[in-house]
Design a protein around this motif. Structure first.
Motif, PDB file in Angstrom:
ATOM      1  N   THR A  65      -5.527  -7.931   0.031  1.00  0.00           N
ATOM      2  CA  THR A  65      -6.815  -7.613   0.640  1.00  0.00           C
ATOM      3  C   THR A  65      -7.112  -6.108   0.674  1.00  0.00           C
ATOM      4  OG1 THR A  65      -6.883  -9.630   1.991  1.00  0.00           O
ATOM      5  CG2 THR A  65      -8.166  -7.753   2.771  1.00  0.00           C
ATOM      6  N   PRO A  66      -6.145  -5.236   1.027  1.00  0.00           N
ATOM      7  CA  PRO A  66      -6.461  -3.801   1.038  1.00  0.00           C
ATOM      8  C   PRO A  66      -6.990  -3.288  -0.294  1.00  0.00           C
ATOM      9  CG  PRO A  66      -4.399  -4.198   2.184  1.00  0.00           C
ATOM     10  CD  PRO A  66      -4.789  -5.500   1.536  1.00  0.00           C
ATOM     11  N   PHE A  67      -6.516  -3.861  -1.390  1.00  0.00           N
ATOM     12  CA  PHE A  67      -6.933  -3.386  -2.716  1.00  0.00           C
ATOM     13  C   PHE A  67      -8.287  -3.973  -3.116  1.00  0.00           C
ATOM     14  CE2 PHE A  67      -2.350  -3.220  -2.424  1.00  0.00           C
ATOM     15  CZ  PHE A  67      -2.096  -1.909  -2.788  1.00  0.00           C
ATOM     16  N   SER A  68      -8.508  -5.250  -2.837  1.00  0.00           N
ATOM     17  CA  SER A  68      -9.807  -5.839  -3.154  1.00  0.00           C
ATOM     18  C   SER A  68     -10.906  -5.202  -2.309  1.00  0.00           C
ATOM     19  CB  SER A  68      -9.775  -7.357  -2.949  1.00  0.00           C
ATOM     20  OG  SER A  68      -9.472  -7.689  -1.601  1.00  0.00           O
ATOM     21  N   GLU A  69     -10.616  -4.909  -1.042  1.00  0.00           N
ATOM     22  CA  GLU A  69     -11.595  -4.279  -0.175  1.00  0.00           C
ATOM     23  C   GLU A  69     -11.861  -2.823  -0.559  1.00  0.00           C
ATOM     24  OE1 GLU A  69     -13.634  -5.255   2.280  1.00  0.00           O
ATOM     25  OE2 GLU A  69     -13.029  -7.306   1.781  1.00  0.00           O
ATOM     26  N   ALA A  70     -10.847  -2.173  -1.113  1.00  0.00           N
ATOM     27  CA  ALA A  70     -11.001  -0.765  -1.493  1.00  0.00           C
ATOM     28  C   ALA A  70     -12.132  -0.573  -2.493  1.00  0.00           C
ATOM     29  CB  ALA A  70      -9.690  -0.234  -2.069  1.00  0.00           C
ATOM     30  N   PHE A  71     -12.348  -1.559  -3.357  1.00  0.00           N
ATOM     31  CA  PHE A  71     -13.339  -1.410  -4.427  1.00  0.00           C
ATOM     32  C   PHE A  71     -14.676  -2.058  -4.110  1.00  0.00           C
ATOM     33  CE2 PHE A  71      -9.238  -0.789  -6.474  1.00  0.00           C
ATOM     34  CZ  PHE A  71      -9.470   0.410  -7.139  1.00  0.00           C
ATOM     35  N   LYS A  72     -14.837  -2.617  -2.909  1.00  0.00           N
ATOM     36  CA  LYS A  72     -16.138  -3.103  -2.477  1.00  0.00           C
ATOM     37  C   LYS A  72     -16.932  -1.917  -1.923  1.00  0.00           C
ATOM     38  CE  LYS A  72     -14.721  -7.845  -1.348  1.00  0.00           C
ATOM     39  NZ  LYS A  72     -14.580  -8.864  -0.267  1.00  0.00           N
ATOM     40  N   ASN A  73     -18.092  -1.660  -2.513  1.00  0.00           N
ATOM     41  CA  ASN A  73     -18.879  -0.491  -2.124  1.00  0.00           C
ATOM     42  C   ASN A  73     -18.020   0.770  -2.214  1.00  0.00           C
ATOM     43  OD1 ASN A  73     -21.060   0.994  -1.281  1.00  0.00           O
ATOM     44  ND2 ASN A  73     -21.320  -0.061   0.683  1.00  0.00           N
ATOM     45  N   TYR A  74     -17.320   0.886  -3.332  1.00  0.00           N
ATOM     46  CA  TYR A  74     -16.326   1.946  -3.547  1.00  0.00           C
ATOM     47  C   TYR A  74     -16.876   3.369  -3.340  1.00  0.00           C
ATOM     48  CZ  TYR A  74     -13.319   5.096  -6.225  1.00  0.00           C
ATOM     49  OH  TYR A  74     -12.554   6.150  -6.636  1.00  0.00           O
TER      50      TYR A  74
ATOM     51  N   GLY B 275      -6.661   7.101  -2.987  1.00  0.00           N
ATOM     52  CA  GLY B 275      -5.977   7.204  -1.694  1.00  0.00           C
ATOM     53  C   GLY B 275      -6.855   6.822  -0.526  1.00  0.00           C
ATOM     54  N   GLY B 276      -8.056   7.392  -0.447  1.00  0.00           N
ATOM     55  CA  GLY B 276      -8.962   7.111   0.663  1.00  0.00           C
ATOM     56  C   GLY B 276      -9.448   5.667   0.691  1.00  0.00           C
ATOM     57  N   PRO B 277     -10.016   5.166  -0.429  1.00  0.00           N
ATOM     58  CA  PRO B 277     -10.500   3.778  -0.428  1.00  0.00           C
ATOM     59  C   PRO B 277      -9.412   2.743  -0.138  1.00  0.00           C
ATOM     60  CG  PRO B 277     -11.501   4.994  -2.231  1.00  0.00           C
ATOM     61  CD  PRO B 277     -10.472   5.897  -1.629  1.00  0.00           C
ATOM     62  N   ILE B 278      -8.193   2.953  -0.634  1.00  0.00           N
ATOM     63  CA  ILE B 278      -7.121   1.996  -0.354  1.00  0.00           C
ATOM     64  C   ILE B 278      -6.747   2.037   1.127  1.00  0.00           C
ATOM     65  CG2 ILE B 278      -4.679   1.474  -0.763  1.00  0.00           C
ATOM     66  CD1 ILE B 278      -5.099   2.242  -3.681  1.00  0.00           C
ATOM     67  N   THR B 279      -6.753   3.229   1.720  1.00  0.00           N
ATOM     68  CA  THR B 279      -6.493   3.344   3.156  1.00  0.00           C
ATOM     69  C   THR B 279      -7.570   2.621   3.958  1.00  0.00           C
ATOM     70  OG1 THR B 279      -5.372   5.478   2.853  1.00  0.00           O
ATOM     71  CG2 THR B 279      -6.163   4.965   5.072  1.00  0.00           C
TER      72      THR B 279
ATOM     73  N   VAL C  95       0.837  -1.205   0.000  1.00  0.00           N
ATOM     74  CA  VAL C  95       0.000   0.000   0.000  1.00  0.00           C
ATOM     75  C   VAL C  95       0.873   1.256   0.000  1.00  0.00           C
ATOM     76  CG1 VAL C  95      -1.578   1.388   1.412  1.00  0.00           C
ATOM     77  CG2 VAL C  95      -2.038  -1.046   1.042  1.00  0.00           C
ATOM     78  N   THR C  96       1.913   1.266   0.822  1.00  0.00           N
ATOM     79  CA  THR C  96       2.822   2.419   0.871  1.00  0.00           C
ATOM     80  C   THR C  96       3.480   2.653  -0.477  1.00  0.00           C
ATOM     81  OG1 THR C  96       3.282   2.055   3.228  1.00  0.00           O
ATOM     82  CG2 THR C  96       4.883   3.372   1.992  1.00  0.00           C
ATOM     83  N   ALA C  97       3.884   1.565  -1.140  1.00  0.00           N
ATOM     84  CA  ALA C  97       4.537   1.675  -2.445  1.00  0.00           C
ATOM     85  C   ALA C  97       3.583   2.231  -3.498  1.00  0.00           C
ATOM     86  CB  ALA C  97       5.064   0.306  -2.874  1.00  0.00           C
ATOM     87  N   VAL C  98       2.369   1.714  -3.536  1.00  0.00           N
ATOM     88  CA  VAL C  98       1.392   2.169  -4.533  1.00  0.00           C
ATOM     89  C   VAL C  98       1.035   3.636  -4.317  1.00  0.00           C
ATOM     90  CG1 VAL C  98      -0.986   1.899  -5.335  1.00  0.00           C
ATOM     91  CG2 VAL C  98       0.436  -0.121  -4.977  1.00  0.00           C
ATOM     92  N   LEU C  99       0.726   3.998  -3.072  1.00  0.00           N
ATOM     93  CA  LEU C  99       0.384   5.392  -2.793  1.00  0.00           C
ATOM     94  C   LEU C  99       1.595   6.307  -2.984  1.00  0.00           C
ATOM     95  CD1 LEU C  99      -1.982   5.084   0.306  1.00  0.00           C
ATOM     96  CD2 LEU C  99      -2.560   5.227  -2.118  1.00  0.00           C
ATOM     97  N   GLY C 100       2.790   5.771  -2.727  1.00  0.00           N
ATOM     98  CA  GLY C 100       4.006   6.556  -2.947  1.00  0.00           C
ATOM     99  C   GLY C 100       4.218   6.875  -4.412  1.00  0.00           C
ATOM    100  N   VAL C 101       3.977   5.915  -5.286  1.00  0.00           N
ATOM    101  CA  VAL C 101       4.115   6.134  -6.729  1.00  0.00           C
ATOM    102  C   VAL C 101       3.089   7.158  -7.201  1.00  0.00           C
ATOM    103  CG1 VAL C 101       3.802   5.069  -9.002  1.00  0.00           C
ATOM    104  CG2 VAL C 101       5.110   3.886  -7.241  1.00  0.00           C
ATOM    105  N   ILE C 102       1.852   7.034  -6.721  1.00  0.00           N
ATOM    106  CA  ILE C 102       0.816   7.995  -7.111  1.00  0.00           C
ATOM    107  C   ILE C 102       1.172   9.392  -6.620  1.00  0.00           C
ATOM    108  CG2 ILE C 102      -1.607   8.637  -6.818  1.00  0.00           C
ATOM    109  CD1 ILE C 102      -2.267   5.674  -6.567  1.00  0.00           C
ATOM    110  N   SER C 103       1.702   9.491  -5.405  1.00  0.00           N
ATOM    111  CA  SER C 103       2.108  10.787  -4.865  1.00  0.00           C
ATOM    112  C   SER C 103       3.248  11.382  -5.680  1.00  0.00           C
ATOM    113  CB  SER C 103       2.530  10.621  -3.400  1.00  0.00           C
ATOM    114  OG  SER C 103       2.975  11.839  -2.853  1.00  0.00           O
TER     115      SER C 103
END
Length: 255
Positions: A119-128, A93-97, A29-37
């Protein structure tokens, strides 16, 4: 409600029981959000490129002008990347967190069946939309309160600190209701939570000294795990005192 030391001890214990999954989930999660940032900060690169057109270098004791030919395409490319990065951070950012919070709440409860580093990514898009909406409302309100100087903004940030845990843990709670429930949970606990955050300062300094190694392999997942346990403690305390009800968390009663 348990003491700060007890909460952190439980968080540490549950983290260690699922060490590698916790480390890798937080790291991913840190890596993905870091790249986006990094993408969203591309305008700084454009500024450096544009101001470098009159750069000089010394060659054999003489100054030689470096001509940077047509820097405009470079700036345009960076600008597009920056805009795309900013939009991605806003939307993801918010949904992944929230997804990462779901992972650690489940982990500290010992409900590890089905948990994985993705899991953090699959859960991020449930009821996104709900997770995005709750995160955006939280960010907006904290920003508006921050306009009244730092202290009001900090107080509101702490009041809303449980919002993304509620969004993760209570799928029937509406986006704006999650903010209301967080405020009720944190009523009387703001200073306590502030001190709770400060108690990790030693681990944060160690992470800086080790150039992020301690953060990746211990500090980050330990903090996430302990904060997830804090959420469970303050949630149960609010239920016990009647500040919130189980029906509100289940979405069957008005908040």
């Amino acid at each position: 409600m348990r003491s700060r030391q007890e909460i952190k001890a439980i968080g540490k214990e549950q983290f260690k029981l699922n060490y590698w999954n916790c480390v890798l989930a937080a790291l991913l999660v840190t890596a993905v959000l870091g790249v986006i940032s990094w993408m969203s900060n591309g305008h700084e690169i454009a500024r450096i490129v544009s101001t470098g057109q009159d750069a000089f270098r010394v060659v054999s004791g003489q100054q030689e002008t470096i001509e940077i030919i047509s820097s405009q395409p470079v700036q345009s490319t960076v600008s597009v990347r920056s805009n795309a990065g900013g939009l991605l951070m806003l939307l993801l950012g918010g949904p992944i967190t929230v997804g990462l919070n779901y992972f650690f709440v489940k982990n500290v409860r010992g409900e590890r069946d089905g948990l994985s580093v993705t899991t953090p990514f699959s859960e991020a898009f449930k009821n996104y939309p709900r997770k995005l909406g709750g995160s955006l409302w939280m960010g907006l309100f904290v920003f508006l309160w921050s306009l009244l100087f730092i202290i009001p903004g900090l107080i509101k940030a702490i009041s809303y600190a449980m919002t993304q845990y509620i969004l993760a843990d209570c799928p029937e709670v509406k986006a704006k209701d999650a903010l209301k429930l967080s405020m009720r949970m944190m009523d009387g606990h703001k200073w306590e939570y502030f001190v709770f955050g400060l108690s990790f300062i030693g681990w944060i300094l160690l992470s800086v000294i080790t150039l992020g190694l301690a953060a990746a392999f211990y500090t980050e997942p330990y903090m996430h795990s302990s904060t997830a346990q804090y959420y469970l403690e303050v949630r149960n305390e609010a239920l016990r005192t009647g500040a919130i009800t189980q029906g509100q968390l289940d979405g069957t009663e008005l908040v």
